[in-house]
Design an enzyme around this catalytic site. Structure first.
Site, PDB file in Angstrom:
ATOM      1  N   THR A  48      10.246 -24.947  74.089  1.00  0.00           N
ATOM      2  CA  THR A  48      11.686 -25.167  74.031  1.00  0.00           C
ATOM      3  C   THR A  48      12.349 -23.833  74.322  1.00  0.00           C
ATOM      4  OG1 THR A  48      11.681 -24.710  71.676  1.00  0.00           O
ATOM      5  CG2 THR A  48      11.663 -27.009  72.312  1.00  0.00           C
ATOM      6  N   SER A  90      15.779 -25.183  78.807  1.00  0.00           N
ATOM      7  CA  SER A  90      15.000 -26.380  79.056  1.00  0.00           C
ATOM      8  C   SER A  90      14.011 -26.659  77.939  1.00  0.00           C
ATOM      9  CB  SER A  90      14.235 -26.230  80.372  1.00  0.00           C
ATOM     10  OG  SER A  90      13.204 -25.289  80.203  1.00  0.00           O
ATOM     11  N   VAL A  91      13.582 -27.902  77.890  1.00  0.00           N
ATOM     12  CA  VAL A  91      12.506 -28.301  76.982  1.00  0.00           C
ATOM     13  C   VAL A  91      11.403 -28.850  77.885  1.00  0.00           C
ATOM     14  CG1 VAL A  91      11.892 -29.733  75.000  1.00  0.00           C
ATOM     15  CG2 VAL A  91      14.246 -28.996  75.304  1.00  0.00           C
ATOM     16  N   ASP A 150      13.653 -14.536  88.720  1.00  0.00           N
ATOM     17  CA  ASP A 150      13.330 -14.400  87.295  1.00  0.00           C
ATOM     18  C   ASP A 150      11.833 -14.166  87.174  1.00  0.00           C
ATOM     19  OD1 ASP A 150      13.700 -14.296  84.571  1.00  0.00           O
ATOM     20  OD2 ASP A 150      13.724 -16.460  84.279  1.00  0.00           O
TER      21      ASP A 150
HETATM   22  P1  ADP Z   1      12.429 -21.948  80.984  1.00  0.00           P
HETATM   23  O1  ADP Z   1      13.545 -21.952  81.947  1.00  0.00           O
HETATM   24  O2  ADP Z   1      12.776 -22.568  79.682  1.00  0.00           O
HETATM   25  O3  ADP Z   1      11.762 -20.589  80.848  1.00  0.00           O
HETATM   26  P2  ADP Z   1       9.960 -22.707  82.255  1.00  0.00           P
HETATM   27  O4  ADP Z   1       9.891 -23.456  83.529  1.00  0.00           O
HETATM   28  O5  ADP Z   1       9.625 -21.257  82.293  1.00  0.00           O
HETATM   29  O6  ADP Z   1      11.369 -22.950  81.596  1.00  0.00           O
HETATM   30  O7  ADP Z   1       9.007 -23.439  81.231  1.00  0.00           O
HETATM   31  C1  ADP Z   1       8.879 -22.992  79.899  1.00  0.00           C
HETATM   32  C2  ADP Z   1       7.431 -22.958  79.500  1.00  0.00           C
HETATM   33  O8  ADP Z   1       6.854 -24.240  79.641  1.00  0.00           O
HETATM   34  C3  ADP Z   1       6.596 -22.064  80.370  1.00  0.00           C
HETATM   35  O9  ADP Z   1       6.577 -20.757  79.904  1.00  0.00           O
HETATM   36  C4  ADP Z   1       5.226 -22.695  80.310  1.00  0.00           C
HETATM   37  O10 ADP Z   1       4.545 -22.248  79.177  1.00  0.00           O
HETATM   38  C5  ADP Z   1       5.541 -24.159  80.147  1.00  0.00           C
HETATM   39  N1  ADP Z   1       5.489 -24.855  81.422  1.00  0.00           N
HETATM   40  C6  ADP Z   1       6.499 -25.086  82.285  1.00  0.00           C
HETATM   41  N2  ADP Z   1       6.094 -25.764  83.358  1.00  0.00           N
HETATM   42  C7  ADP Z   1       4.775 -25.961  83.198  1.00  0.00           C
HETATM   43  C8  ADP Z   1       3.767 -26.608  83.950  1.00  0.00           C
HETATM   44  N3  ADP Z   1       4.035 -27.189  85.115  1.00  0.00           N
HETATM   45  N4  ADP Z   1       2.514 -26.639  83.456  1.00  0.00           N
HETATM   46  C9  ADP Z   1       2.226 -26.058  82.298  1.00  0.00           C
HETATM   47  N5  ADP Z   1       3.124 -25.435  81.527  1.00  0.00           N
HETATM   48  C10 ADP Z   1       4.389 -25.389  81.958  1.00  0.00           C
HETATM   49 MG    MG Z   2      10.547 -19.443  81.910  1.00  0.00          MG
END
Ligand code: ADP
Ligand code: MG
Length: 475
Positions: free
Chosen positions: A221, A225-226, A364
């Site tokens: 979370t 995003s979640v 980022d």
């Molecule tokens: P935010 O904008 O909240 O940072 P992210 O896309 O970085 O969103 O996703 C947050 C976390 O969710 C990541 O750090 C990762 O640990 C997990 N995550 C996101 N997408 C994936 C994916 N496709 N497979 C596995 N883990 C994911």
């Molecule tokens: Mg991220």
């Protein structure tokens, strides 16, 4: 305390299921339905009552027979067995209520004719009359929202002064707005871990359609995003669903997105649409942006999640990791020096591909948004990525380079370029400044030049030149 409550609840349940049993046990609470028939005395009394009623009925028939149509009649009243007060028949009931004046019904407010007054001489009443006005005000309370509790006030002969009425009206309206706001918040906000009802419905539909098998739980979370893990469902004609999926739900609480305006507002791909959109649509655009960017990366062969489907602000993609365990972020994993070096060169390569083949700057990029899986680095979180010609695109790239250089230099990769060298290696821009301040100034000058060009020609630059000369314009 809770044990007592449990007992009470059980009793209540038993009462409903076995009413006759409980009625015997409880004794005094006798109603028509559950008379205690276990007492002989009670039975005898009931039978007697029945006989008395029959006797009275017979008496009434004889009374009628004797009296006939005669104007003078003889009453058998005193011979009756069952006194009218004991009787439960409604025939004898007296309707004592005066229905002509209901104290709870509003008197019709007297209207004042056009001339502005009623009556004559000293009995004259105008529309400003305190009583008339008060009654009118009371009646007008009916116009308040239905949730606004006015009690029986409307029904009574209340006379609200203008001052009181206006204060009430003000309060009623602000209450209405407040409750609307609360409702809105509840409906639209994505809570810390859970999701709002609309998102839940979207997710439910995906499971229901068989696209997803189960949504197992929340991986992360973040502020914006979640992310959930799910097992993929059945493949459709045009889509192969990965066995494990990540569902990124973009948060619909808007505050976090305010500071992201600059990424999307100036992104020419979204420029025309941005100004016309409401904040909820802008959030959908973040999801859309992530989808497009991931697709570009996928096409260039950069390791990244594969897009499965986008529905509003919910993006389903392939899961990087295994058996519900997401791949660790680069910041959380301890790599051997060999793997660290391998990772560095891979990232350098990916940044170049991203810039040249995908025409994108991550914006980022750091050890937080790179996952280590299957012996290589995977890029994620590209909703904010922009094209290099974005008004701040080169600044974003420089920031990315700083993060990457620092991470690998600290991580002991001797070959790691410094941020300025990395920037040039990725962009081919050959900025020669040997200190950060000048370097940054040159970057901003380039961006400005690009912006001026857009202003003058209504067109962006195709690419920056590789030899440090002014950029080549795509005319
Ligand atoms: P935010 O904008 O909240 O940072 P992210 O896309 O970085 O969103 O996703 C947050 C976390 O969710 C990541 O750090 C990762 O640990 C997990 N995550 C996101 N997408 C994936 C994916 N496709 N497979 C596995 N883990 C994911
Ligand atoms: Mg991220």
């Amino acid at each position: 305390m809770s044990e007592q409550l449990a007992k009470e609840l059980q009793l209540e349940e038993e009462n409903a299921a076995f009413p006759e049993v409980v009625a015997v046990a409880e004794g005094p609470f006798i109603t028509g339905e559950n008379i205690d028939t276990s007492s002989d005395l009670m039975l005898a009394q009931m039978l007697q009552m029945e006989f008395d009623r029959e006797y009275d009925a017979q008496l009434r028939r004889e009374e009628k027979k004797i009296n006939g149509d005669s104007k003078v009649s003889i009453s058998f009243e005193n011979y009756r067995k069952v006194h009218p007060y004991d009787s439960d028949s409604s025939e004898d009931e007296v309707d004592w209520q005066d229905t002509r004046h209901d104290p709870y019904r509003a008197d019709k407010p007297t209207t004042t004719p056009r001339k502005g007054f009623i009556g004559k001489g000293k009995d004259i009443t105008t529309k400003h009359d305190e009583v008339v006005c008060g009654r009118k005000n009371t009646a007008r309370m009916e116009n308040f929202a239905p949730e606004f509790q006015v009690g029986d006030g409307i029904g009574m002969d209340l006379k609200l002064s203008n001052q009181v009425f206006n204060a009430l009206k003000q309060h009623a309206y602000s209450e209405e707005r407040r409750s609307a706001r609360l409702h809105e918040k509840k409906e639209h906000s994505t809570a810390e871990k859970a999701v709002d009802p609309k998102t839940r419905l979207l997710l439910y539909k995906m499971v229901n359609a068989g696209m997803l098998e189960t949504i197992t739980g929340c991986i992360s979370t973040g502020k914006e995003s979640v992310v959930f893990h799910a097992y993929g469902g059945n493949a459709t004609e045009d889509k192969v669903i990965p066995p494990e999926c990540a569902i990124k739900v973009f948060k619909t609480t808007l505050n976090e997105f305010k500071n992201r305006d600059k990424y999307i507002k100036d992104d020419y791909r979204f420029k025309d649409r941005f100004s016309k959109l409401n904040p909820r649509k802008i959030i959908r655009m973040w999801a859309e942006k992530e989808m497009h960017n991931l697709t570009r990366m996928q096409n260039a062969g950069i390791p990244c999640p594969q897009v499965v489907i986008l529905k509003k602000h919910v993006l389903v993609m392939s899961f990087i990791g295994q058996d519900q365990v997401p791949a660790p972020k680069l910041k959380d994993v301890t790599l051997s020096s060999e793997d660290m070096k391998k990772a560095y060169y891979q990232i350098l390569n990916m940044m170049q591909q991203l810039y040249k083949e995908c025409n994108l700057v991550h914006a980022d990029l750091s050890e937080y948004n790179m996952l280590w899986h299957d012996g290589k680095v995977w890029l994620i979180d590209v909703s904010q990525s922009v094209e290099p010609t974005h008004p701040h695109g080169l600044e974003f790239l420089f920031r990315d380079c700083k993060n990457v250089s620092q991470f690998f230099q600290k991580g002991g990769v001797a070959e790691a370029l410094n941020e300025r060298e990395l920037f040039n290696a990725v962009s081919d821009l050959n900025i020669t400044a040997d200190n950060e301040v000048d370097f940054q100034a040159e970057i901003e000058a380039l961006e400005k030049m690009n912006e001026d060009h857009v202003q003058n020609h209504g067109k962006k630059l195709s690419m920056f030149s590789s030899d440090g000369d002014p950029p080549i314009y795509d005319e």
